[in-house]
Each structure stands twice: as C-alpha cells, then as structure tokens.
Design an enzyme around this catalytic site. Sequence first.
Site, PDB file in Angstrom:
ATOM      1  N   GLU A   1      -8.329  -0.930  52.285  1.00 26.27           N
ATOM      2  CA  GLU A   1      -9.054  -1.436  52.824  1.00 26.27           C
ATOM      3  C   GLU A   1      -8.946  -2.753  53.308  1.00 26.27           C
ATOM      4  OE1 GLU A   1     -13.181  -0.295  52.627  1.00 26.27           O
ATOM      5  OE2 GLU A   1     -12.655   1.915  51.962  1.00 26.27           O
TER       6      GLU A   1
ATOM      7  N   HIS B   1     -14.837  -0.752  54.663  1.00 26.58           N
ATOM      8  CA  HIS B   1     -14.128  -1.702  55.672  1.00 26.58           C
ATOM      9  C   HIS B   1     -13.479  -0.877  56.898  1.00 26.58           C
ATOM     10  CE1 HIS B   1     -15.062  -4.115  52.052  1.00 26.58           C
ATOM     11  NE2 HIS B   1     -15.195  -5.016  52.676  1.00 26.58           N
TER      12      HIS B   1
ATOM     13  N   LYS C   1     -22.844  -1.697  51.395  1.00 27.51           N
ATOM     14  CA  LYS C   1     -22.050  -2.658  52.432  1.00 27.51           C
ATOM     15  C   LYS C   1     -21.085  -2.331  53.165  1.00 27.51           C
ATOM     16  CE  LYS C   1     -18.500  -6.460  52.491  1.00 27.51           C
ATOM     17  NZ  LYS C   1     -17.547  -7.205  51.590  1.00 27.51           N
TER      18      LYS C   1
END
Length: 255
Positions: free
Chosen positions: A87, A144, A171
């Site tokens: 990531e 991500h 997130k």
Amino acid sequence: MGRTLEIRGVKIGDGIPKIIVPIVGTTREEILAAAASFAGVRLDMVEWRADWFENVFDFPKIVEVLTDLRAELGETPILFTFRTSREGGQKAIDIKDYADLNVRTAQTGLVDLIDVEAFTGDEIVREIIDGAHAAGVKIIASNHDFEKTPGKDEIVRRLRRMQELGADIPKIAVMPQSREDVLTLLSATLEMTRKFADRPVITMSMTGTGLISRLCGEIFGSACTFGAVGKASAPGQMNASDLSAILELIHEAMR
C-alpha cells in the site's frame, strides 16, 4: 459527521479537521530530530511511519524510539503506522509478523492509535483491532489506492466495511486521474458521513490535483488531514503551518 472520538484532549470529528504530521526518518536520530522540529508547529497528532525505520524488525529498538518520542511529544497523540509495500510503504512484511508488530506496539502503552490496512484479511485485521482495543489503543483502518479513484459506491463500501470490522476511524486515500475524480471522493465522503458513519472518517485525494480534499474536510466530512513538517509521507501533503492557517480561515468564513 458521525460521533466524535477524544484522544488526549483532541476531539476528532469536531470542528476544524485535526492535523496529523508524519515522521519518516530512517534512523533513531532522524526520527527524534523530526519530533523536536515540531515545537511551535500547530498540529494535533503525530504519525510515526515505522516502515521507514531501519531497525523496525528489532522490537526493542521500536520501544526505545517510542519511549523517546513520548518524552519529546508529551501529550500529543501518537499514531503508529507500518505502511506495507503493498500500500505504498517502504517494506514488505509477512501478515503474521504485521499483526504481531501492531499488537505488541499497542501493548507498550506508548501509542494512542495504530493504523491497520483494512484489506489485509479480515481475520488478521480483527486480531489487530481486538489486541489494540484490549490495550486501550484506537484503530485507524486504512486503504490506499495509488493507481486510481474507485467509484463513489465502492469508496463508501470500503469505508463501511472498515466500520463493520470495528475500526474507530475508517480512512481512505485515492489517486485522482482527473478533477472529476476529486469530486467523486468528496461526494463519497459526504454520503458516508451523512448516511452511514457513526464515528469519524478520514478521506483524501492525493497529489496536487487532489489538494483541495485536504482542505475542505469540515465541509464534506473528513475529520483529519495530513500536513508535513520537513519531509512529506505522501504525494500532495502541504506544509502543516500553511495547512493550519487555511483550515482556520475556512472555519471562520463558515460561521
């Protein structure tokens, strides 16, 4: 915005987005020098990107650095992050070692939050979340995408999944290929926080194209934003002091 989360007096999800400043040093000396350089900077949390640390696989060295960081940073919340190469991080790690590192770090009592990559595998993710929570440490579950920006429904689905897994703060960071992609991210953030979130959420669109997403969290629902003091940890991070000034101006203008 979903309900707030308070850590060492910092109310995440309330008012101006909270500024997280990363430390990306490779040696203990670089890491502590970075922390010392934060004196006088307006910030709310410090993220130690431990994947940059040359001795990250020597756990006693991790404890040494965290002990020094806590002494240097006082009551500032510390977020521990080992970002895997999968990531965008600096190092690869076996998933069992990844779980062990994060849980043991939570048990030191020296960190307040741990970042867990949400799609490492449900069993591993739950093991880390349960271990951290048992130690009184909060979890940011992250994802991500350095290639693209998924569709709005997919972004919302991922954030909702993080919430279901028990993360305290979901997130997501995505890569825009166009300005329209930035609008997609902001639209997904608004939908998530209005319809589904019962806790703070962090979202961002990376690079200069996505910079606006780091500034308008108070409007669209992202509870935290990342700013740099010295070296940035991701494309599109701006200087933390400039970021703070802009966030304050937006907050005042919204009143």
